[in-house]
Design an enzyme around this catalytic site. Structure first.
Site, PDB file in Angstrom:
ATOM      1  CG  HIS A 173      -1.681  -1.260   1.411  1.00 21.19           C
ATOM      2  ND1 HIS A 173      -2.848  -1.568   0.740  1.00 21.19           N
ATOM      3  CD2 HIS A 173      -1.373  -2.344   2.165  1.00 21.19           C
ATOM      4  CE1 HIS A 173      -3.245  -2.785   1.109  1.00 21.19           C
ATOM      5  NE2 HIS A 173      -2.369  -3.284   1.966  1.00 21.19           N
ATOM      6  CB  SER A 292      13.099  22.255 -14.588  1.00 24.40           C
ATOM      7  OG  SER A 292      12.366  23.462 -14.672  1.00 24.40           O
ATOM      8  CE  LYS A 298      11.602  19.699 -10.692  1.00 24.11           C
ATOM      9  NZ  LYS A 298      10.904  18.752  -9.825  1.00 24.11           N
ATOM     10  CD  GLU A 305       8.140  11.938 -14.805  1.00 25.17           C
ATOM     11  OE1 GLU A 305       8.400  12.281 -13.648  1.00 25.17           O
ATOM     12  OE2 GLU A 305       8.097  12.739 -15.756  1.00 25.17           O
TER      13      GLU A 305
END
Ligand code: ARG
Length: 501
Positions: A173, A292, A298, A305
């Site tokens: 979970h 970024s 970043k 992804e």
């Protein structure tokens, strides 16, 4: 009347020649069906670039077989085969206009050698032809996907080998559950990808059957040799029933489903690594990260992804294909032209994702100190303590209750001792050696004690690494044999062709 009977070979018109129709309409169809405003809608010529080489091979095998069976003369076969070589050199972009690559190549052959070029289409239809081309090309594509699954499994096993002792939090979970190791985590995905490989190999075996000679669907009056064309094209066997051969696409569905399953595995792997990167457990290599455009600090896991997102493409491919195939009557329907593109798009997306995932995990850096510091987070050793109490005679349910109380009151030895007073009315020491309890509270000891088959203890992980390596070696060999068989068929066909040209 269907269009294919117009050039079905059995009714060759002696005057079919380059002067028959306008250039736009091509010599095969002449002016019977111009396509009109729907012409580009009907045409798959652009998308068929993918099966250009496959169609030339299928044409060659069919032509050789026609000559061997004395259905066409050797010198006509030679002219056709010579023309096919020239067409290959010129490339797909030089083909004349046509409804699809099969028609365009036939037109190009006729343009080069005259009406006899039309003999190439004797005893076949575009229906069995396109099915053969799709299978021919898909074999290569699926072998490539399988190769990426093996590379990924190797990367995962390498990670496992390097990190049998690297403890980390394990989750259910997405809550800290029990400490485990990076090796155990990596091997969990290795096992899943192994089954993905197996499913793709299964699908391959059903792709690798020849539909050629099924003709439009109803066979042919000519004395063709279907086993021979199957052999020349490196197919394992023949799809026996000619209606089944020309019209079935369940091999596409099965392959796309296997690809989609693999993409789903990849999406879970990508998601895990994205979460681990967020927690500082793992650093992706710069090559597999993005930055970024505004936030200078970043480093984002964009590649993973995108890997995660490919599961959407693949599920869409399965859905598109299933919906297209559902309810199609036998035999051939033009819907099938649009079915094929779902499979191409799926195999391309999944192969790329699989390759990128393998590279991303192979080059990622695991932060052992952070992982060790977090391995015990959320009292993740609680189950081990309860197991210890149960092993020392307490009913597991009582032990569970006792440890749960301790979890709410500090989650350490003292908390366990006061919980024992509360639940048992006596000291923990009455039941278990305090040193053993302190060990059970230690994430490293906790992992080492879980040495049941397939568990995370280093000595339980070792055989998993071994079986993973063995399976990859076996499947690498299988893959090599399959690729060699295709190459051998290609060379054997070339040798046959050389006997005519
Ligand atoms: N381009 C077609 C396809 O992909 C080839 C078969 C055409 N056959 C026909 N009967 N119209 O399915």
């Amino acid at each position: 009347m269907t269009e294919e009977s117009a050039h079905d070979g059995s009714e060759l018109e002696p005057d079919v020649a380059t002067d028959g129709g306008s250039d736009d309409e091509g010599v095969v169809r002449r002016d019977r069906f111009s396509g009109g405003p729907a012409r580009s809608f009907l045409s798959s010529l652009a998308a068929d670039e993918r099966i250009f080489e496959a169609d030339l091979e299928v044409d060659r095998a069919h032509t050789v077989m026609l000559a061997e069976q004395e259905i066409i003369d050797d010198d006509v076969a030679g002219q056709i085969l010579t023309a096919l070589d020239a067409i290959e050199v010129d490339g797909h972009g030089s083909l004349p206009d046509g409804e699809d690559v099969h028609e365009a190549i036939e037109t190009a052959v006729i343009e080069r050698i005259g009406a006899d070029g039309g003999k190439m289409h004797t005893a076949r239809s575009r229906n069995d032809e396109v099915a053969a081309c799709i299978r021919y090309r898909l074999r290569e594509d699926v072998l490539e996907t399988i190769e990426t699954t093996l590379a990924l499994r190797e990367s995962l096993t390498d990670i496992a080998e390097a990190h049998t002792e690297t403890i980390m939090p394990g989750y259910t979970h997405l809550q800290p559950a029990q400490p485990t190791t990076v090796a155990h985590w990596a091997l969990a995905y290795e096992g899943a990808v192994r089954r993905d490989t197996e499913r793709l190999l299964e699908a391959y075996s059903r792709i690798n059957e020849s539909p050629l000679g099924g003709a439009a669907f109803a066979g042919t009056t000519f004395d063709i040799d279907r086993e021979r064309t199957a052999d020349l094209l490196g197919f394992d066997s023949v799809v026996e029933n000619s209606m089944d051969a020309a019209s079935s696409r369940d091999f596409l569905l099965e392959t796309t489903q296997a690809l989609s399953t693999h993409a789903t595995t990849l999406s879970g792997l990508a998601e895990d690594v994205i979460i681990f990167a967020n927690r500082g457990f793992v650093d992706l290599a710069d090559d597999y990260s993005s930055t970024s455009s505004i936030m200078p600090q970043k480093k984002n896991p964009d590649t993973l992804e995108l890997v995660r997102a490919v599961a959407g493409d693949a599920a869409g491919g399965v859905q598109g294909l299933t919906t297209t195939l559902k309810g199609l009557p036998r035999a051939y329907n033009r819907d099938l032209q649009r079915a094929t593109t779902h499979a191409w798009e799926t195999v391309d997306a999944v192969t790329e994702a699989s390759e990128v995932a393998a590279g991303a995990v192979a080059t990622a850096d695991w932060n052992e100190a952070t992982l060790a510091a977090e391995a015990g987070e959320g009292f993740s050793t609680a189950t081990g303590v309860a197991d210890l109490l149960a092993a020392n005679g307490l009913p597991f349910r009582t032990a569970h209750e006792l440890v749960a109380i301790a979890a709410d009151n500090g989650a350490d030895y003292d908390a366990l001792e006061s919980a024992a007073q509360e639940v048992l009315g006596e000291s923990l020491e009455a039941h278990v050696d305090p040193a053993a309890v302190r060990d059970a509270l230690d994430p490293v000891e906790s992992v080492a004690s879980r040495d049941s088959q397939g568990g995370p203890a280093p000595n339980a992980v070792a055989p998993q690494i071994e079986s993973g390596r063995e399976a990859v070696a076996t499947e690498e060999e299988t893959l090599g044999e399959l690729a060699d068989a295709l190459e051998a068929a290609h060379e054997a066909l070339r040798a046959e062709v050389n006997g005519y040209v």
